[in-house]
Design an enzyme around this catalytic site. Structure first.
Site, PDB file in Angstrom:
ATOM      1  N   ASN A  63       0.965  -1.264  -0.051  1.00  0.00           N
ATOM      2  CA  ASN A  63      -0.117   0.019  -0.074  1.00  0.00           C
ATOM      3  C   ASN A  63       0.896   1.123  -0.046  1.00  0.00           C
ATOM      4  O   ASN A  63       1.847   1.472   1.020  1.00  0.00           O
ATOM      5  CB  ASN A  63      -0.918  -0.031   1.113  1.00  0.00           C
ATOM      6  CG  ASN A  63      -1.837   1.241   1.303  1.00  0.00           C
ATOM      7  OD1 ASN A  63      -1.889   2.106   0.517  1.00  0.00           O
ATOM      8  ND2 ASN A  63      -2.811   0.967   2.088  1.00  0.00           N
ATOM      9  N   VAL A  64       0.875   1.870  -0.966  1.00  0.00           N
ATOM     10  CA  VAL A  64       1.849   3.052  -1.151  1.00  0.00           C
ATOM     11  C   VAL A  64       1.492   4.290  -0.204  1.00  0.00           C
ATOM     12  O   VAL A  64       2.278   5.171  -0.144  1.00  0.00           O
ATOM     13  CB  VAL A  64       1.797   3.825  -2.645  1.00  0.00           C
ATOM     14  CG1 VAL A  64       2.277   2.726  -3.528  1.00  0.00           C
ATOM     15  CG2 VAL A  64       0.463   4.382  -3.112  1.00  0.00           C
ATOM     16  N   SER A 152      -3.015  14.602 -13.795  1.00  0.00           N
ATOM     17  CA  SER A 152      -4.293  14.403 -14.503  1.00  0.00           C
ATOM     18  C   SER A 152      -4.655  15.721 -15.057  1.00  0.00           C
ATOM     19  O   SER A 152      -4.331  16.831 -14.689  1.00  0.00           O
ATOM     20  CB  SER A 152      -5.361  14.048 -13.479  1.00  0.00           C
ATOM     21  OG  SER A 152      -6.680  13.860 -14.199  1.00  0.00           O
ATOM     22  N   TYR A 164      -8.953  14.989  -5.478  1.00  0.00           N
ATOM     23  CA  TYR A 164      -8.291  14.694  -6.624  1.00  0.00           C
ATOM     24  C   TYR A 164      -7.475  15.508  -7.356  1.00  0.00           C
ATOM     25  O   TYR A 164      -6.254  15.428  -7.653  1.00  0.00           O
ATOM     26  CB  TYR A 164      -9.237  13.837  -7.564  1.00  0.00           C
ATOM     27  CG  TYR A 164      -8.698  12.945  -8.732  1.00  0.00           C
ATOM     28  CD1 TYR A 164      -8.041  11.551  -8.590  1.00  0.00           C
ATOM     29  CD2 TYR A 164      -8.342  13.449  -9.950  1.00  0.00           C
ATOM     30  CE1 TYR A 164      -7.612  10.920  -9.573  1.00  0.00           C
ATOM     31  CE2 TYR A 164      -7.912  12.819 -11.054  1.00  0.00           C
ATOM     32  CZ  TYR A 164      -7.485  11.538 -10.757  1.00  0.00           C
ATOM     33  OH  TYR A 164      -6.904  10.963 -11.978  1.00  0.00           O
ATOM     34  N   ALA A 166      -6.616  18.494  -6.155  1.00  0.00           N
ATOM     35  CA  ALA A 166      -5.561  19.179  -5.395  1.00  0.00           C
ATOM     36  C   ALA A 166      -4.400  18.147  -5.452  1.00  0.00           C
ATOM     37  O   ALA A 166      -3.148  18.442  -5.266  1.00  0.00           O
ATOM     38  CB  ALA A 166      -5.998  19.307  -3.763  1.00  0.00           C
ATOM     39  N   LYS A 168      -3.524  16.002  -7.603  1.00  0.00           N
ATOM     40  CA  LYS A 168      -2.917  15.827  -9.185  1.00  0.00           C
ATOM     41  C   LYS A 168      -2.056  17.073  -9.226  1.00  0.00           C
ATOM     42  O   LYS A 168      -1.051  17.119 -10.037  1.00  0.00           O
ATOM     43  CB  LYS A 168      -3.899  15.693 -10.122  1.00  0.00           C
ATOM     44  CG  LYS A 168      -4.607  14.263  -9.850  1.00  0.00           C
ATOM     45  CD  LYS A 168      -3.370  13.030 -10.165  1.00  0.00           C
ATOM     46  CE  LYS A 168      -4.111  11.707 -10.059  1.00  0.00           C
ATOM     47  NZ  LYS A 168      -2.778  10.629 -10.316  1.00  0.00           N
ATOM     48  N   ILE A 197      -8.922   8.415 -20.620  1.00  0.00           N
ATOM     49  CA  ILE A 197      -8.319   7.138 -21.036  1.00  0.00           C
ATOM     50  C   ILE A 197      -9.238   5.884 -20.841  1.00  0.00           C
ATOM     51  O   ILE A 197      -9.470   5.821 -19.530  1.00  0.00           O
ATOM     52  CB  ILE A 197      -6.722   6.928 -20.532  1.00  0.00           C
ATOM     53  CG1 ILE A 197      -5.891   8.237 -20.527  1.00  0.00           C
ATOM     54  CG2 ILE A 197      -5.822   5.855 -21.250  1.00  0.00           C
ATOM     55  CD1 ILE A 197      -5.691   8.873 -21.833  1.00  0.00           C
TER      56      ILE A 197
HETATM   57  N1  LIG Z   1      -7.701   6.642 -16.758  1.00  0.00           N
HETATM   58  C1  LIG Z   1      -7.743   7.776 -16.819  1.00  0.00           C
HETATM   59  O1  LIG Z   1      -8.404   8.407 -17.647  1.00  0.00           O
HETATM   60  C2  LIG Z   1      -6.687   8.400 -16.245  1.00  0.00           C
HETATM   61  C3  LIG Z   1      -6.830  10.124 -16.412  1.00  0.00           C
HETATM   62  C4  LIG Z   1      -5.922  10.824 -15.509  1.00  0.00           C
HETATM   63  C5  LIG Z   1      -5.074  10.461 -14.592  1.00  0.00           C
HETATM   64  N2  LIG Z   1      -5.101   8.884 -14.200  1.00  0.00           N
HETATM   65  C6  LIG Z   1      -4.360   8.752 -13.386  1.00  0.00           C
HETATM   66  O2  LIG Z   1      -3.640   7.570 -13.688  1.00  0.00           O
HETATM   67  C7  LIG Z   1      -3.380   6.647 -12.778  1.00  0.00           C
HETATM   68  C8  LIG Z   1      -3.844   5.124 -13.328  1.00  0.00           C
HETATM   69  O3  LIG Z   1      -5.117   5.128 -13.331  1.00  0.00           O
HETATM   70  P1  LIG Z   1      -6.000   3.834 -13.987  1.00  0.00           P
HETATM   71  O4  LIG Z   1      -7.139   4.369 -14.840  1.00  0.00           O
HETATM   72  O5  LIG Z   1      -4.969   3.008 -14.792  1.00  0.00           O
HETATM   73  O6  LIG Z   1      -6.615   3.387 -12.567  1.00  0.00           O
HETATM   74  P2  LIG Z   1      -7.121   2.009 -12.201  1.00  0.00           P
HETATM   75  O7  LIG Z   1      -8.106   2.261 -11.058  1.00  0.00           O
HETATM   76  O8  LIG Z   1      -7.249   1.028 -13.503  1.00  0.00           O
HETATM   77  O9  LIG Z   1      -5.640   1.280 -11.590  1.00  0.00           O
HETATM   78  C9  LIG Z   1      -5.174   1.858 -10.483  1.00  0.00           C
HETATM   79  C10 LIG Z   1      -4.393   0.852  -9.744  1.00  0.00           C
HETATM   80  O10 LIG Z   1      -3.742   1.198  -8.529  1.00  0.00           O
HETATM   81  C11 LIG Z   1      -3.956   0.474  -7.420  1.00  0.00           C
HETATM   82  N3  LIG Z   1      -3.855   1.047  -6.377  1.00  0.00           N
HETATM   83  C12 LIG Z   1      -4.833   2.019  -5.575  1.00  0.00           C
HETATM   84  N4  LIG Z   1      -4.544   2.314  -4.414  1.00  0.00           N
HETATM   85  C13 LIG Z   1      -3.293   1.843  -4.055  1.00  0.00           C
HETATM   86  C14 LIG Z   1      -2.348   1.875  -2.983  1.00  0.00           C
HETATM   87  N5  LIG Z   1      -2.750   2.274  -1.857  1.00  0.00           N
HETATM   88  N6  LIG Z   1      -1.244   1.121  -3.187  1.00  0.00           N
HETATM   89  C15 LIG Z   1      -0.808   0.427  -4.203  1.00  0.00           C
HETATM   90  N7  LIG Z   1      -1.718   0.435  -5.299  1.00  0.00           N
HETATM   91  C16 LIG Z   1      -2.830   1.099  -5.339  1.00  0.00           C
HETATM   92  C17 LIG Z   1      -5.120  -0.423  -7.767  1.00  0.00           C
HETATM   93  O11 LIG Z   1      -5.101  -1.735  -7.096  1.00  0.00           O
HETATM   94  C18 LIG Z   1      -5.169  -0.474  -9.295  1.00  0.00           C
HETATM   95  O12 LIG Z   1      -4.530  -1.590  -9.538  1.00  0.00           O
HETATM   96  C19 LIG Z   1      -3.989   6.925 -11.389  1.00  0.00           C
HETATM   97  O13 LIG Z   1      -2.913   7.740 -10.815  1.00  0.00           O
HETATM   98  C20 LIG Z   1      -5.012   7.954 -12.250  1.00  0.00           C
HETATM   99  O14 LIG Z   1      -5.432   8.906 -11.300  1.00  0.00           O
HETATM  100  C21 LIG Z   1      -5.928   8.283 -15.152  1.00  0.00           C
END
Ligand SMILES: NC(=O)c1ccc[n+]([C@@H]2O[C@H](COP(=O)([O-])OP(=O)(O)OC[C@H]3O[C@@H](n4cnc5c(N)ncnc54)[C@H](O)[C@@H]3O)[C@@H](O)[C@H]2O)c1
Length: 254
Positions: A63-64, A152, A164, A166, A168, A197
């Site tokens: 857990n990060v 983001s 979120y 704040a 990002k 995405i």
């Molecule tokens: N998908 C989008 O459109 C989008 C857009 C802008 C930014 N983002 C950012 O990109 C990143 C990835 O997004 P995604 O869409 O792949 O999300 P997702 O939910 O598909 O995957 C996120 C992963 O992070 C893991 N995770 C969550 N909390 C955690 C923790 N405390 N410790 C370790 N692992 C943890 C989850 O288990 C999951 O596997 C995120 O930071 C998200 O905010 C995504």
């Protein structure tokens, strides 16, 4: 930085953008330390990376947001690989709510402190902890490298996402700080701001709402996870990129 044979940590690598990054860096020949809380999904990403040609893939259930877990993660990575050249701070969550919501003059809801804190813990504190520990190991191991924070488009301020947005904005600023503080050790830092995405996070939005959202994107489509992974590879490989945020959003403006 040539990625072949380099050791890279990716957080949130079990699915979505993190899994796409892992597969792309596997093809580039990197050694991968994949981090997530979901062990089963993480294992299947690791298997795909092995099939894609990664020299070495290891998985870490962490857990990060927890300092002790992050410290021991980087101790393990350092012991397992003997090197550390890259980190992608990708793990992230959403807990959307309006800061305050009124209907007919009555307050109906507000963003709870739990919603605020959960997102700050993972998306901001988690990035700080992983970046701090990665930088310390890179310096101790005498490895030059690069840290990438996933920000983001919401960093400009998106309705329903005070927490979120704040966080990002914070991780973009942290990459600028690290670019300045760590340059003397040969470590670069940068961030990427994806728009919408096609991962589970976005595909969970109801189709009607998703249609409206897509109509506002100049590119007229939701982005592919590999388009973010491609940007990660580009930043790692281009040694003159540091302290900047690259927007990958099909031209969308909030
Ligand atoms: N998908 C989008 O459109 C989008 C857009 C802008 C930014 N983002 C950012 O990109 C990143 C990835 O997004 P995604 O869409 O792949 O999300 P997702 O939910 O598909 O995957 C996120 C992963 O992070 C893991 N995770 C969550 N909390 C955690 C923790 N405390 N410790 C370790 N692992 C943890 C989850 O288990 C999951 O596997 C995120 O930071 C998200 O905010 C995504």
């Amino acid at each position: 930085m040539n990625l072949a044979g380099k050791t890279v940590v990716i957080t949130g690598a079990a699915r979505g953008l993190g899994a796409a990054m892992a597969k792309r860096l596997a093809i580039a020949g990197s050694q991968l330390a994949l981090v997530d809380m979901d062990r089963d999904a993480l294992m299947s990403t690791a298997e795909e990376c092995e099939r894609a040609g990664s020299r070495e893939v290891r998985t870490y259930k962490v857990n990060v947001a927890r300092e002790a877990e992050v410290e021991s993660l980087f101790d393990s990575v350092s012991a397992d690989f003997g090197a550390l050249h890259g980190l992608v701070n990708n793990a992230g969550i959403t807990r959307d709510a309006f800061t305050v919501k009124f209907k007919d003059g009555e307050q109906v809801s507000k963003m709870t402190l739990d919603q605020w804190q959960a997102v700050i813990d993972v998306n901001l504190t988690g990035v700080f902890l992983c970046g701090r520990e990665a930088a310390a190991k890179m310096i101790n191991l005498k490895c030059q490298g690069c840290i990438i924070n996933i920000s983001s488009i919401s960093r400009f301020g998106n309705m329903g996402q005070a927490n979120y947005s704040a966080a990002k904005a914070g991780v973009e600023a942290m990459a600028v700080v690290w670019a300045k503080e760590l340059a003397r050790y040969g470590i670069r830092a940068a961030s990427i701001a994806p728009g919408f995405i096609g991962t589970e996070m976005v595909m969970a939005i109801k189709p009607e709402a998703r249609g409206k959202l897509t109509a506002n994107i100049p590119a007229q489509r939701i982005g592919e996870p590999d388009e973010i992974a491609q940007t990660v590879q580009f930043i790692f490989e281009n040694d003159y990129i540091s302290g900047r945020c690259i927007d990958v959003d099909g031209g969308l403006r909030l």
